[in-house]
Design an enzyme around this catalytic site. Structure first.
Site, PDB file in Angstrom:
ATOM      1  N   LYS A 125      -4.552 -49.926  28.511  1.00  0.00           N
ATOM      2  CA  LYS A 125      -5.762 -49.249  28.029  1.00  0.00           C
ATOM      3  C   LYS A 125      -6.228 -48.323  29.143  1.00  0.00           C
ATOM      4  O   LYS A 125      -6.201 -48.678  30.319  1.00  0.00           O
ATOM      5  CB  LYS A 125      -6.850 -50.292  27.724  1.00  0.00           C
ATOM      6  CG  LYS A 125      -8.219 -49.713  27.414  1.00  0.00           C
ATOM      7  CD  LYS A 125      -8.229 -49.057  26.037  1.00  0.00           C
ATOM      8  CE  LYS A 125      -9.635 -48.579  25.674  1.00  0.00           C
ATOM      9  NZ  LYS A 125     -10.502 -49.703  25.261  1.00  0.00           N
ATOM     10  N   SER A 130      -9.256 -44.897  29.940  1.00  0.00           N
ATOM     11  CA  SER A 130     -10.259 -43.941  29.472  1.00  0.00           C
ATOM     12  C   SER A 130      -9.561 -42.615  29.219  1.00  0.00           C
ATOM     13  O   SER A 130      -8.729 -42.176  30.033  1.00  0.00           O
ATOM     14  CB  SER A 130     -11.335 -43.726  30.534  1.00  0.00           C
ATOM     15  OG  SER A 130     -12.009 -44.903  30.847  1.00  0.00           O
ATOM     16  N   THR A 158     -14.176 -41.504  30.494  1.00  0.00           N
ATOM     17  CA  THR A 158     -14.624 -40.510  29.530  1.00  0.00           C
ATOM     18  C   THR A 158     -16.132 -40.326  29.628  1.00  0.00           C
ATOM     19  O   THR A 158     -16.640 -39.225  29.448  1.00  0.00           O
ATOM     20  CB  THR A 158     -14.242 -40.945  28.106  1.00  0.00           C
ATOM     21  OG1 THR A 158     -12.853 -41.284  28.074  1.00  0.00           O
ATOM     22  CG2 THR A 158     -14.513 -39.831  27.100  1.00  0.00           C
ATOM     23  N   ALA A 159     -16.853 -41.409  29.932  1.00  0.00           N
ATOM     24  CA  ALA A 159     -18.304 -41.325  30.097  1.00  0.00           C
ATOM     25  C   ALA A 159     -18.665 -40.314  31.175  1.00  0.00           C
ATOM     26  O   ALA A 159     -19.610 -39.527  31.018  1.00  0.00           O
ATOM     27  CB  ALA A 159     -18.872 -42.701  30.451  1.00  0.00           C
ATOM     28  N   HIS A 209     -20.147 -49.523  26.334  1.00  0.00           N
ATOM     29  CA  HIS A 209     -19.840 -50.866  25.848  1.00  0.00           C
ATOM     30  C   HIS A 209     -21.090 -51.577  25.326  1.00  0.00           C
ATOM     31  O   HIS A 209     -21.966 -50.960  24.725  1.00  0.00           O
ATOM     32  CB  HIS A 209     -19.141 -51.682  26.939  1.00  0.00           C
ATOM     33  CG  HIS A 209     -17.833 -51.116  27.391  1.00  0.00           C
ATOM     34  ND1 HIS A 209     -16.978 -50.447  26.545  1.00  0.00           N
ATOM     35  CD2 HIS A 209     -17.236 -51.097  28.610  1.00  0.00           C
ATOM     36  CE1 HIS A 209     -15.913 -50.065  27.220  1.00  0.00           C
ATOM     37  NE2 HIS A 209     -16.052 -50.438  28.465  1.00  0.00           N
TER      38      HIS A 209
END
Length: 295
Positions: A73, A75, A128-129, A167
């Protein structure tokens, strides 16, 4: 919860492999929900075995930069930097509308406040944030990069003037007396017109394509298996959700697991390509990646 449709990726012609692969994802409910059936043998994985590690997404981003895991996983914010070594799978992604990070603080934003002069806590440099925040506030001078679950405390203690939350903190920040300054996902959607690509699953390019496709298919089936029993929350999901209530776990799953998690299809791929364009816009001095994005 959206209605999910599962369509076959292939015609059953994928070559089967007998090997052990490293796989990393976060302990967040959306990831444990997606991978539950795969890692706990609730579906037939053939002769494949997985050495599973659960870490926060910024650690996984760092490991992807180092090429540490076979499947991971990540981002989507880090994707442009890892494309030479990794390729994106069709299954396992978190994309959507109304799912983006929030900029929060202790007090409401006052008119005339120069946000560029403030200290902002960010959940990881390659997330990504961070990219979405940079798109909305390109002139910020002082940032503190932290693990996502440390952001609220940094804001409450005064270490940061504001912070970007992701989240489950999206659902709980108000309980701690914090207020929203901006929905960065909403800003992204208005600026680009596409869903927000938050995170996805990548595979090492050095692996055989048919093996990558086999694992991609297993993840797709694993998501479907979890939805077959939903809204029941499995013990695997609960065991990694720390002190989160089942209601918050379901909110988390409902927000981040959807049809894009089954198969990106063209709208999902278009959104990721748009993110790549935004990355180039924010980093004009860096060479644009040339490797294919998708498996």
């Amino acid at each position: 919860m959206a209605v999910l449709t599962i369509k076959p990726f292939n015609n059953g012609t994928i070559k089967q492999y007998d090997m052990k692969l490293t796989l990393g994802f976060s302990p967040c409910p959306n990831d444990t929900f997606i991978f539950d059936a795969l890692v706990n043998k609730k579906i037939d994985t053939g002769d494949l075995e997985f050495d599973v590690v659960l870490e926060d997404v910024q650690t996984l981003n760092k490991w992807a930069l180092e090429g540490k895991l076979d499947f991971s996983k990540i981002s989507y914010g880090v994707l442009p930097l890892i494309l030479p070594n990794y390729i994106v799978l069709n299954s396992g992604s978190a994309l959507g509308k109304g799912v983006g990070p929030l900029l929060i603080a202790r007090e409401p934003l006052q008119p005339g406040t120069d946000v560029s002069q403030l200290t902002i806590a960010i959940p990881g440099e390659n997330t990504t944030a961070h990219m979405l925040f940079s798109l909305a506030y390109p002139g910020i001078k002082t940032k503190k990069f932290k693990v996502f679950n440390e952001i609220e405390d940094a804001v409450l203690s005064g270490e940061a003037d504001a912070g970007v939350i992701i989240h489950e903190n999206r659902f709980t920040y108000q309980q701690r007396g914090l207020v929203k300054w901006m929905d960065l996902g909403d800003f992204w959607e208005k600026e680009t017109g596409v869903p927000i690509p938050l995170g996805g699953i990548v595979a090492k390019r050095s692996l055989p394509l048919s093996l990558i496709q086999q694992v991609d298919e297993l993840i797709r089936v694993s998501v479907g298996n979890s939805f077959a029993y939903y809204p029941d929350v499995s013990e695997y999901v609960r065991s990694h959700a720390q002190e989160m209530s089942e209601d918050v776990m379901r909110q988390h799953i409902d927000l981040y697991v959807n049809n894009f998690s089954i198969d990106l299809e063209q709208p999902g791929r278009d959104a990721i390509h748009r993110l790549m364009e935004v990355y180039k816009q924010l980093h004009p001095g860096q060479p644009a990646p040339t490797a294919p994005v998708f498996a």
